[in-house]
Design a protein around this motif. Structure first.
Motif, PDB file in Angstrom:
ATOM      1  N   ARG A  76       0.890  -1.149  -0.123  1.00 17.68           N
ATOM      2  CA  ARG A  76      -0.085  -0.135   0.050  1.00 17.68           C
ATOM      3  C   ARG A  76       0.757   1.273  -0.081  1.00 17.68           C
ATOM      4  N   SER A  77       2.137   1.206  -0.439  1.00 16.73           N
ATOM      5  CA  SER A  77       3.003   2.172  -0.509  1.00 16.73           C
ATOM      6  C   SER A  77       2.688   3.169  -1.592  1.00 16.73           C
ATOM      7  N   PRO A  78       3.020   4.370  -1.447  1.00 17.43           N
ATOM      8  CA  PRO A  78       2.757   5.355  -2.421  1.00 17.43           C
ATOM      9  C   PRO A  78       3.580   4.898  -3.933  1.00 17.43           C
ATOM     10  N   ARG A 113       3.328   3.025  -9.235  1.00 15.39           N
ATOM     11  CA  ARG A 113       4.576   3.048 -10.437  1.00 15.39           C
ATOM     12  C   ARG A 113       5.057   1.831 -10.635  1.00 15.39           C
ATOM     13  N   ILE A 114       5.096   0.820  -9.407  1.00 16.19           N
ATOM     14  CA  ILE A 114       5.441  -0.535  -9.898  1.00 16.19           C
ATOM     15  C   ILE A 114       4.550  -1.156 -10.654  1.00 16.19           C
ATOM     16  N   LEU A 136       3.527  -1.915 -18.534  1.00 20.02           N
ATOM     17  CA  LEU A 136       4.407  -1.720 -19.701  1.00 20.02           C
ATOM     18  C   LEU A 136       5.244  -2.797 -20.057  1.00 20.02           C
ATOM     19  N   LEU A 137       5.775  -3.795 -19.416  1.00 19.50           N
ATOM     20  CA  LEU A 137       6.194  -5.091 -19.639  1.00 19.50           C
ATOM     21  C   LEU A 137       5.348  -5.827 -20.304  1.00 19.50           C
ATOM     22  N   LEU A 180       8.105 -13.516 -14.358  1.00 20.27           N
ATOM     23  CA  LEU A 180       9.026 -12.392 -14.014  1.00 20.27           C
ATOM     24  C   LEU A 180       8.099 -11.721 -12.706  1.00 20.27           C
ATOM     25  N   LEU A 181       9.024 -11.584 -11.636  1.00 19.21           N
ATOM     26  CA  LEU A 181       8.351 -10.844 -10.864  1.00 19.21           C
ATOM     27  C   LEU A 181       8.888  -9.249 -10.688  1.00 19.21           C
ATOM     28  N   VAL A 182       7.824  -8.474 -10.628  1.00 19.12           N
ATOM     29  CA  VAL A 182       7.886  -7.042 -10.283  1.00 19.12           C
ATOM     30  C   VAL A 182       7.933  -6.454  -9.051  1.00 19.12           C
ATOM     31  N   LEU A 183       8.851  -5.877  -8.470  1.00 13.16           N
ATOM     32  CA  LEU A 183       8.726  -5.845  -7.056  1.00 13.16           C
ATOM     33  C   LEU A 183       9.119  -4.492  -6.619  1.00 13.16           C
TER      34      LEU A 183
END
Length: 128
Positions: free
Chosen positions: A6-8, A12-13, A19-20, A97-100
């Protein structure tokens, strides 16, 4: 699979993951893990957990609506150890793929805080 707290920076992540996924034509899963522990009983009580899961799922879907994804985004909410839940879901979905992000979950034994990538690196290193 995009792992979101829940971060700001979570939006963006997710945008980077979209996009990927758009560029490769891949399916995308947005995942949030609600930490379990002695201070959180949301996961123990079935009614509280269902309400929490619905709120978190709605938040993930709301975020995904603003990203311009060309494919549907599947929202998954789990409860427990972040590393364990992410690992299990990634295996179950055969994730490539993991996006972190670099959000912090909890202090380490030495008092320093450890972000999600450090937790996952340690988790996967210990098991594989």
């Amino acid at each position: 699979m995009a792992c979101l707290d829940r971060s700001p920076d979570a939006v963006r992540i997710l945008e980077q993951a979209v996009l990927l996924a758009n560029q490769t034509g891949a399916d995308l899963t947005a995942m949030r893990v609600v930490p379990a522990g002695s201070s959180t009983i949301r996961c123990a009580d079935p009614v509280d957990w269902e309400l929490t899961r619905r709120v978190e799922t709605a938040d993930l879907l709301r975020m995904s609506d603003t990203t311009g994804a060309t494919t549907d985004i599947c929202a998954v909410v789990a409860c427990g150890s972040a590393a364990r839940c992410i690992h299990d879901e990634a295996l179950r979905r055969d994730v490539d793929l993991l996006v972190l992000g670099t959000g912090t979950f909890s202090p380490r034994a030495d008092g320093a805080s450890e972000g999600r990538p450090g937790i996952l690196r340690r988790f996967f290193r210990d098991r594989f």
